[in-house]
Motif scaffolding. Sequence first.
Motif, PDB file in Angstrom:
ATOM      1  N   ILE A 414      36.226-114.262  42.243  1.00 27.10           N
ATOM      2  CA  ILE A 414      36.133-112.816  42.476  1.00 27.10           C
ATOM      3  C   ILE A 414      34.817-112.313  41.870  1.00 27.10           C
ATOM      4  N   LYS A 415      33.976-111.661  42.698  1.00 28.10           N
ATOM      5  CA  LYS A 415      32.622-111.280  42.273  1.00 28.10           C
ATOM      6  C   LYS A 415      32.447-109.772  42.078  1.00 28.10           C
ATOM      7  N   SER A 416      33.134-108.959  42.876  1.00 28.38           N
ATOM      8  CA  SER A 416      32.834-107.519  42.890  1.00 28.38           C
ATOM      9  C   SER A 416      33.867-106.673  42.167  1.00 28.38           C
ATOM     10  N   VAL A 417      34.856-107.283  41.547  1.00 23.94           N
ATOM     11  CA  VAL A 417      35.944-106.531  40.928  1.00 23.94           C
ATOM     12  C   VAL A 417      35.910-106.738  39.425  1.00 23.94           C
ATOM     13  N   ALA A 418      35.954-105.627  38.694  1.00 29.52           N
ATOM     14  CA  ALA A 418      36.000-105.677  37.228  1.00 29.52           C
ATOM     15  C   ALA A 418      37.399-105.286  36.774  1.00 29.52           C
ATOM     16  N   GLY A 419      37.983-106.084  35.918  1.00 31.12           N
ATOM     17  CA  GLY A 419      39.322-105.780  35.424  1.00 31.12           C
ATOM     18  C   GLY A 419      40.411-106.325  36.330  1.00 31.12           C
ATOM     19  N   PRO A 420      41.650-106.170  35.904  1.00 29.13           N
ATOM     20  CA  PRO A 420      42.797-106.740  36.634  1.00 29.13           C
ATOM     21  C   PRO A 420      43.217-105.865  37.817  1.00 29.13           C
ATOM     22  N   ASP A 421      42.501-105.925  38.910  1.00 28.45           N
ATOM     23  CA  ASP A 421      42.820-105.136  40.111  1.00 28.45           C
ATOM     24  C   ASP A 421      43.126-106.101  41.255  1.00 28.45           C
ATOM     25  N   ASP A 422      44.406-106.429  41.412  1.00 28.14           N
ATOM     26  CA  ASP A 422      44.815-107.391  42.436  1.00 28.14           C
ATOM     27  C   ASP A 422      44.524-106.893  43.840  1.00 28.14           C
ATOM     28  N   TYR A 423      44.690-105.599  44.080  1.00 26.18           N
ATOM     29  CA  TYR A 423      44.488-105.068  45.427  1.00 26.18           C
ATOM     30  C   TYR A 423      43.021-105.154  45.829  1.00 26.18           C
ATOM     31  N   ALA A 424      42.135-104.783  44.908  1.00 27.18           N
ATOM     32  CA  ALA A 424      40.705-104.870  45.210  1.00 27.18           C
ATOM     33  C   ALA A 424      40.269-106.324  45.370  1.00 27.18           C
ATOM     34  N   SER A 425      40.830-107.215  44.550  1.00 25.86           N
ATOM     35  CA  SER A 425      40.505-108.638  44.665  1.00 25.86           C
ATOM     36  C   SER A 425      40.937-109.175  46.028  1.00 25.86           C
ATOM     37  N   MET A 426      42.139-108.760  46.492  1.00 22.63           N
ATOM     38  CA  MET A 426      42.621-109.191  47.791  1.00 22.63           C
ATOM     39  C   MET A 426      41.705-108.704  48.902  1.00 22.63           C
ATOM     40  N   ARG A 427      41.249-107.443  48.803  1.00 23.27           N
ATOM     41  CA  ARG A 427      40.342-106.915  49.832  1.00 23.27           C
ATOM     42  C   ARG A 427      39.039-107.701  49.877  1.00 23.27           C
ATOM     43  N   GLU A 428      38.488-108.049  48.694  1.00 22.90           N
ATOM     44  CA  GLU A 428      37.236-108.788  48.653  1.00 22.90           C
ATOM     45  C   GLU A 428      37.380-110.158  49.311  1.00 22.90           C
ATOM     46  N   VAL A 429      38.434-110.881  48.962  1.00 23.45           N
ATOM     47  CA  VAL A 429      38.616-112.244  49.466  1.00 23.45           C
ATOM     48  C   VAL A 429      38.839-112.250  50.974  1.00 23.45           C
ATOM     49  N   VAL A 430      39.709-111.356  51.454  1.00 19.20           N
ATOM     50  CA  VAL A 430      40.003-111.306  52.884  1.00 19.20           C
ATOM     51  C   VAL A 430      38.750-110.927  53.675  1.00 19.20           C
ATOM     52  N   LEU A 431      37.954-109.982  53.160  1.00 18.30           N
ATOM     53  CA  LEU A 431      36.718-109.582  53.842  1.00 18.30           C
ATOM     54  C   LEU A 431      35.731-110.738  53.894  1.00 18.30           C
ATOM     55  N   ARG A 432      35.583-111.454  52.786  1.00 17.18           N
ATOM     56  CA  ARG A 432      34.651-112.584  52.765  1.00 17.18           C
ATOM     57  C   ARG A 432      35.103-113.686  53.732  1.00 17.18           C
ATOM     58  N   ARG A 433      36.416-113.957  53.739  1.00 16.70           N
ATOM     59  CA  ARG A 433      36.899-115.062  54.580  1.00 16.70           C
ATOM     60  C   ARG A 433      36.709-114.770  56.064  1.00 16.70           C
ATOM     61  N   TYR A 434      37.194-113.629  56.515  1.00 18.90           N
ATOM     62  CA  TYR A 434      37.190-113.383  57.956  1.00 18.90           C
ATOM     63  C   TYR A 434      35.846-112.904  58.477  1.00 18.90           C
ATOM     64  N   SER A 435      35.028-112.342  57.612  1.00 19.24           N
ATOM     65  CA  SER A 435      33.654-112.027  58.025  1.00 19.24           C
ATOM     66  C   SER A 435      32.901-113.317  58.324  1.00 19.24           C
ATOM     67  N   ARG A 436      33.094-114.319  57.468  1.00 17.95           N
ATOM     68  CA  ARG A 436      32.409-115.595  57.681  1.00 17.95           C
ATOM     69  C   ARG A 436      32.945-116.299  58.927  1.00 17.95           C
ATOM     70  N   ILE A 437      34.278-116.267  59.131  1.00 14.31           N
ATOM     71  CA  ILE A 437      34.845-116.899  60.326  1.00 14.31           C
ATOM     72  C   ILE A 437      34.293-116.259  61.591  1.00 14.31           C
ATOM     73  N   LEU A 438      34.176-114.929  61.589  1.00 10.90           N
ATOM     74  CA  LEU A 438      33.621-114.236  62.758  1.00 10.90           C
ATOM     75  C   LEU A 438      32.157-114.595  62.967  1.00 10.90           C
ATOM     76  N   ASP A 439      31.384-114.681  61.880  1.00  7.00           N
ATOM     77  CA  ASP A 439      29.962-115.024  61.994  1.00  7.00           C
ATOM     78  C   ASP A 439      29.775-116.440  62.530  1.00  7.00           C
ATOM     79  N   GLU A 440      30.640-117.369  62.094  1.00  9.60           N
ATOM     80  CA  GLU A 440      30.485-118.769  62.476  1.00  9.60           C
ATOM     81  C   GLU A 440      31.277-119.140  63.727  1.00  9.60           C
TER      82      GLU A 440
END
Length: 603
Positions: A414-440
Amino acid sequence: MPEQPGVYQYFNKDGVIIYVGKAKNLKRRVSSYFIGNQHTPKVNALVRNIYDLKYIVVNSETDALLLENNLIKQHQPHYNILLKDGKTYPWLCITKEPFPRVFKTRTLIKGASYYGPYSNVWVVDTILDLIKKIYPIRTCRDYLTEESIANGKHKVCLKYHIHNCAGCCEGHQNMTEYRQMIDEIVEIVRGNSHKITEYLLSEIHKAATELRFEDAQKLKERLDAINAYREKTVITTTHSGTLDVFGYIEEDNIAYINILHITNGSVTQGYTLEFHKHLDESKEELLSLAILELRDRIQSKSNECLVPFIPDNEIDGVTFTIPQKGDRKKLLDLSLQNVRQYKLDKIKQGEKLNTQQKGTALLKSLQDILKLDKLPQRIECFDNSNISGECAVAGCVVYDYAKPLKSEYRKYNIKSVAGPDDYASMREVVLRRYSRILDEGGRLPDLIIADGGAGQMSSIREVVEGELKLQIPIAGLAKNNRHQTNELLYGNPPAVVTLKPTDPLFKFLASIQDEVHRYAITFHRDKRSKRQTASELDEISGIGEKTKTELIRHFKSLKRVRTADFEEIAKIIGTHRASIIYKHFNGGVTPRESIFSKHPTAQ
């Protein structure tokens, strides 16, 4: 219709036989299908498809049973029971050659005599071990004749030299002697080993009387081997003739029925069949058909059958007995044991051969319960892991056709989230995963599952539907206070989908949740462990892991490395690396400058 025994056949509008039945009274039995409304749904479905019927009158109920069995096997009507051979049983084969061979086989061809089938391969192996031990018959595949032997076309092999073959291929044993051995073998496999023991005893006495003690000893060894075999195979019964024993188990509209053929107290044949019910046939009716079929399979002519219950029809010349105790009850229990083992083997074989079919069935049930547009072949599940926001990571596991696809698993720091924020962490990971799948141009999942409740599902939906404009179904798996999978959530807003904990689909989803949790927390522990072992030595340019390990092993702590003399450090890692470390911990002062500052006169 006549009030006589016979067989009736029902046809559909296309002229195809859809059901064959037997009756003691044809008129009464056929009329019962069309009178009253107390029939089961299966019988009602049959009646709706009847367009025409024919009947055949016979002399007795036994003839009706035989004719029904033949017609069912010939036409395989849709609504009759379906007879299935679950596996090929082992047989003992004796070839019809001038010098016959004896071996085990599961394939029956012309030109040989077959004995069996046997309920399991252990019985065949036991018989073969006995035969090889006392009879030096050949095992080679050469076609031996007296002419080819006389012309010297064959040579003895190793079996002859180790005394496991009498060397008939070179004429060391004539055809008469060889055929005598084969005749004795046939009596043994037929269960008539007592005849052989009587013959051997008389031959032993004869040889002893004639002072041929070596021959008598060889005959005694044969006798001992046969007695040992009988101890393994003879059932504790005093029955001296032939006997058929039937075991019966029924489950989920499938009946498993076994026959054990007993000859002089020995189990000489065994067979199990399965019958798939299409109507509500009674167990008595099924047992009647099975008795006919199984006795025909093994060519049994026994006059007595041991059964768990009396079958629906009598058979001329055959007595049915339900044993309650004693040796015969043990035989009935043995047949039942064979049925249970057959069923267990069938289940194991089905699980082994139909893993993909089983997975597809699970996915189909998941599609139905969530009302998805297509089968969720590819499922991806996400989970976060951190301790108070420290060492925050996430994991994604991928399932294809209900099987884990570990090459597609992914770990995320997790790169963009400070502190214990599970919801923000989930948003970051899902965005990174599917953005890359769409690009590739990669493959998107058919279903996304969050390890969590409504909050995690909402975070995923914000990214998938809000930012990436994708339409992918999203579900959630919530846990109870004991950290066990508790409920499946789906929809917007999320609602609980009812599933029993014993349901195979619930167990499958719980296994996915356990897998993603294991994967994420293992990554988190690894990262936390590395961080705990990190030190100031990692920040020194030119100093690697090996140097760091050597210093910590020698000095035991970073504090001692910091206060150590240059000479002491140099003894461990050399002067070059020692000077780099010394300079780092002493404010940039080199070892030489340090010496001059301590001892001015040294310059």
